[in-house]
Write a protein that holds these residues in place. Sequence first.
Motif, PDB file in Angstrom:
ATOM      1  N   MET A 348      51.982  32.665  43.011  1.00  0.00           N
ATOM      2  CA  MET A 348      51.320  33.884  42.770  1.00  0.00           C
ATOM      3  C   MET A 348      51.336  35.007  43.654  1.00  0.00           C
ATOM      4  O   MET A 348      50.567  34.794  44.906  1.00  0.00           O
ATOM      5  CB  MET A 348      49.893  33.593  42.531  1.00  0.00           C
ATOM      6  N   ASN A 349      51.991  35.765  43.592  1.00  0.00           N
ATOM      7  CA  ASN A 349      52.515  36.978  44.427  1.00  0.00           C
ATOM      8  C   ASN A 349      50.994  37.700  45.081  1.00  0.00           C
ATOM      9  O   ASN A 349      50.896  37.824  46.307  1.00  0.00           O
ATOM     10  CB  ASN A 349      53.594  37.871  44.213  1.00  0.00           C
ATOM     11  N   CYS A 350      50.351  38.091  44.166  1.00  0.00           N
ATOM     12  CA  CYS A 350      49.157  38.895  44.545  1.00  0.00           C
ATOM     13  C   CYS A 350      48.434  38.107  45.390  1.00  0.00           C
ATOM     14  O   CYS A 350      47.926  38.671  46.523  1.00  0.00           O
ATOM     15  CB  CYS A 350      48.318  39.367  43.289  1.00  0.00           C
ATOM     16  N   GLY A 428      45.473  39.229  34.148  1.00  0.00           N
ATOM     17  CA  GLY A 428      46.539  39.759  35.162  1.00  0.00           C
ATOM     18  C   GLY A 428      46.788  41.221  34.706  1.00  0.00           C
ATOM     19  O   GLY A 428      47.461  41.917  35.684  1.00  0.00           O
ATOM     20  N   ILE A 431      45.534  43.383  37.588  1.00  0.00           N
ATOM     21  CA  ILE A 431      46.278  43.524  38.940  1.00  0.00           C
ATOM     22  C   ILE A 431      47.804  44.210  38.515  1.00  0.00           C
ATOM     23  O   ILE A 431      48.075  45.045  39.582  1.00  0.00           O
ATOM     24  CB  ILE A 431      46.332  42.148  39.319  1.00  0.00           C
ATOM     25  N   TYR A 437      52.581  44.173  43.079  1.00  0.00           N
ATOM     26  CA  TYR A 437      52.617  42.969  43.129  1.00  0.00           C
ATOM     27  C   TYR A 437      53.314  42.142  42.061  1.00  0.00           C
ATOM     28  O   TYR A 437      54.252  41.196  42.317  1.00  0.00           O
ATOM     29  CB  TYR A 437      51.311  42.241  43.345  1.00  0.00           C
ATOM     30  N   CYS A 438      53.263  42.477  40.859  1.00  0.00           N
ATOM     31  CA  CYS A 438      53.744  41.649  39.650  1.00  0.00           C
ATOM     32  C   CYS A 438      55.191  41.626  39.628  1.00  0.00           C
ATOM     33  O   CYS A 438      55.813  40.658  39.063  1.00  0.00           O
ATOM     34  CB  CYS A 438      53.154  41.991  38.441  1.00  0.00           C
ATOM     35  N   CYS A 441      56.751  38.827  41.248  1.00  0.00           N
ATOM     36  CA  CYS A 441      55.979  37.328  41.351  1.00  0.00           C
ATOM     37  C   CYS A 441      56.808  36.550  40.335  1.00  0.00           C
ATOM     38  O   CYS A 441      57.747  37.149  39.627  1.00  0.00           O
ATOM     39  CB  CYS A 441      54.687  37.618  40.501  1.00  0.00           C
ATOM     40  N   TYR A 443      55.759  34.618  38.244  1.00  0.00           N
ATOM     41  CA  TYR A 443      55.099  34.586  36.833  1.00  0.00           C
ATOM     42  C   TYR A 443      55.047  35.893  36.191  1.00  0.00           C
ATOM     43  O   TYR A 443      55.695  36.803  36.871  1.00  0.00           O
ATOM     44  CB  TYR A 443      53.619  34.098  37.135  1.00  0.00           C
ATOM     45  N   ARG A 444      54.952  35.951  34.876  1.00  0.00           N
ATOM     46  CA  ARG A 444      55.217  37.359  33.995  1.00  0.00           C
ATOM     47  C   ARG A 444      53.632  37.661  33.563  1.00  0.00           C
ATOM     48  O   ARG A 444      52.937  36.968  33.110  1.00  0.00           O
ATOM     49  CB  ARG A 444      55.836  36.889  32.812  1.00  0.00           C
ATOM     50  N   ALA A 445      53.292  38.912  34.142  1.00  0.00           N
ATOM     51  CA  ALA A 445      51.931  39.385  33.987  1.00  0.00           C
ATOM     52  C   ALA A 445      51.674  39.625  32.532  1.00  0.00           C
ATOM     53  O   ALA A 445      50.442  39.385  31.988  1.00  0.00           O
ATOM     54  CB  ALA A 445      51.851  40.748  34.716  1.00  0.00           C
ATOM     55  N   CYS A 454      51.311  34.601  33.336  1.00  0.00           N
ATOM     56  CA  CYS A 454      50.396  34.885  34.621  1.00  0.00           C
ATOM     57  C   CYS A 454      49.284  34.006  34.694  1.00  0.00           C
ATOM     58  O   CYS A 454      48.316  34.194  33.547  1.00  0.00           O
ATOM     59  CB  CYS A 454      50.140  36.280  34.927  1.00  0.00           C
ATOM     60  N   PRO A 455      48.685  33.259  35.414  1.00  0.00           N
ATOM     61  CA  PRO A 455      47.735  32.277  35.396  1.00  0.00           C
ATOM     62  C   PRO A 455      46.257  33.105  35.081  1.00  0.00           C
ATOM     63  O   PRO A 455      45.323  32.346  34.742  1.00  0.00           O
ATOM     64  CB  PRO A 455      47.800  31.577  36.678  1.00  0.00           C
ATOM     65  N   PHE A 456      46.095  34.255  35.885  1.00  0.00           N
ATOM     66  CA  PHE A 456      44.639  34.824  35.589  1.00  0.00           C
ATOM     67  C   PHE A 456      44.564  35.185  33.736  1.00  0.00           C
ATOM     68  O   PHE A 456      43.564  35.438  33.678  1.00  0.00           O
ATOM     69  CB  PHE A 456      44.945  36.325  36.156  1.00  0.00           C
TER      70      PHE A 456
HETATM   71 FE1  SF4 Z   1      49.384  38.108  40.302  1.00  0.00          FE
HETATM   72 FE2  SF4 Z   1      49.792  37.342  37.839  1.00  0.00          FE
HETATM   73 FE3  SF4 Z   1      50.867  39.744  38.968  1.00  0.00          FE
HETATM   74 FE4  SF4 Z   1      51.714  37.208  39.573  1.00  0.00          FE
HETATM   75  S1  SF4 Z   1      51.817  38.336  37.610  1.00  0.00           S
HETATM   76  S2  SF4 Z   1      51.234  39.148  40.876  1.00  0.00           S
HETATM   77  S3  SF4 Z   1      49.991  36.199  39.581  1.00  0.00           S
HETATM   78  S4  SF4 Z   1      48.771  39.231  38.556  1.00  0.00           S
END
Ligand code: SF4
Length: 512
Positions: A348-350, A428, A431, A437-438, A441, A443-445, A454-456
């Motif tokens: 998770m880049n953030c 997500g 953010i 940040y995304c 990352c 993950y895909r926001a 994105c886990p959020f």
């Molecule tokens: Fe954070 Fe989700 Fe964005 Fe990745 S995609 S940087 S985990 S908010």
Amino acid sequence: MGVLRLILGDQLSHSIASLRDCAPDRDVILMCEVREEATYVKHHKKKIAFLFSAMRHFSAELKHKGCRVDYIKLDDEGNSGSLTGEVGRAVEQHDPEKIVVTFPGEYRVLKDIHSWADVFDAEVEVRPDDRFLCSPEAFKAWAKDRKQLRMEFFYREMRRKYAILMNDGKPEGGQWNYDADNRSPPKAGLHVPLPYNAQVDCMTREVMDLVADQFGDHFGHLEPFHLAVTRDQARYALRKFIEQRLAHFGDYQDAMIEGEPWMYHSHLSFYLNCGLLDPLETVGAAEQAYHDGRAPLNAVEGFIRQIIGWREYVRGVYWLQMPQYAQANFFNATRQLPWLYWGGETRMNCLRQCVKETEENAYAHHIQRLMVLGNFALLTGIDPQQVNEWYLLVYADAYEWVEMPNVTGMTLFADGGVVGSKPYAAGGNYINKMSNYCANCSYRAAQKNGPDACPFNYLYWDFLIRNRKKLDGNPRLSMVYRTLSTMNDAKIKAIRDDARRFLKALQESGKS
Ligand code: SF4
Ligand code: FAD
Ligand code: DLZ
């Protein structure tokens, strides 16, 4: 001998109550570096170096003014390692007629101080800390009979009482709060000014060597050391903020950019909280910039609200709610703090960026603390005591009076709604909107479910589902619970399965 005057590490103000009637020829001022204060939580190396260096500089200034200071260094022979032990040694050595100390910033220290009269058979005078604009007693009176302790109403009282940004009894510009004009997402190509960067002098260098030697296993980097350690330096940092950052403070207050830890924030909490800067001089400088046309009202009002509003309000809540506040756990959260908070690997880049900057600087700005690091702790259900300990030790501005209400109240809603009217939970999308940040990352926001989502996104809904009984009566959450009730079983199952898989992997990746 006369009076023994104890100055704690966060009481480095020449005008502090405990020094006010000091008789240089009779009184002794005691300042001590003690292992217990540095290790009751294992503070960030930069935080210890900052405070020890600021303490040594302050002691030198007092001596220069002609005061008699007993300054105990951490590695001095005979250092007992605790505040109580050092006061005891000083009482034995000087036989003072009384001990004077200013009200401390943590409940545990207050308890110790209250034991001293018995332990040392001496009079102990605890003076109010009038560097704050609102005393614990005044806050208690304000809070009495109120169903909700809303910061906005408290803030308006502070504005009126101290005549800050007021015009003929009315708020400057006609409104109390200009947040509607604030909080833009980051713009591409934004040129953020360089932060204040103090020169490391011999005194700071000596302290850094001591910290490297004695606290090498603590979290965080010592180098580069950038903080002001004297009042003059802190005042220079304040001037630089007013000249270079304040005008954009409101616009980009919530924005996060990768590689830009400082943004348009002031980075003054280090100095306000240890006493090198005074809150009224700080807001006075901002107000003057507005009257001189050097900063717009939305920025100046927003900045002033943080200091005379939030800062005073959280202190009031802390002293009103302690000691039971330290046990608050509204959601019965029990998860161990994951290893990623100590720099452990995460996709998770953030989170990776915010932990890395915390490790380097002993600083992260408000939205990183609240909406990235804190939001994750809230959604994944981490034990509030472990979250509090982490925040208290990693940030160089952290003392329990300010850290705990921000963590337990504002971030985790562990107090069930004393500070906030609803949890600051977010997916997500927030953010993604407020940061870049995304883009970096894995993950895909925008994706809601599946291994690359994105886990959020699923953790947000999983949190609401898990805590439905506690939250669905909250009027501020009625919309989200209505949305939840429109989701079909397959969608709910996908959310729960993704959350379970993620949390299992998080658990297995190691705990703190
Ligand atoms: Fe954070 Fe989700 Fe964005 Fe990745 S995609 S940087 S985990 S908010
Ligand atoms: P700026 O954004 O420039 O704000 C100006 C000043 O306003 C700050 O220096 C600070 O004195 C005051 N301020 C702003 N927000 C708050 C707030 N919510 N509570 C109290 N004062 C505020 N602040 C601390 O000083 N110590 C802490 O240990 C601390 N822990 C926090 C933990 C969490 C989870 C969160 C969400 C917030 C926390 N804060 C804490 C509040 C805030 O994040 C910091 O005050 C701020 O990031 C400090 O950076 P700055 O000086 O650049 O602030
Ligand atoms: C945070 C801190 C640290 C690391 N070390 C000391 C110290 O050696 N001596 C001291 O007087 N104060 C220190 N402090 C600050 C205290 O922990 C702080 O005064 C209490 O938490 C009360 O706010």
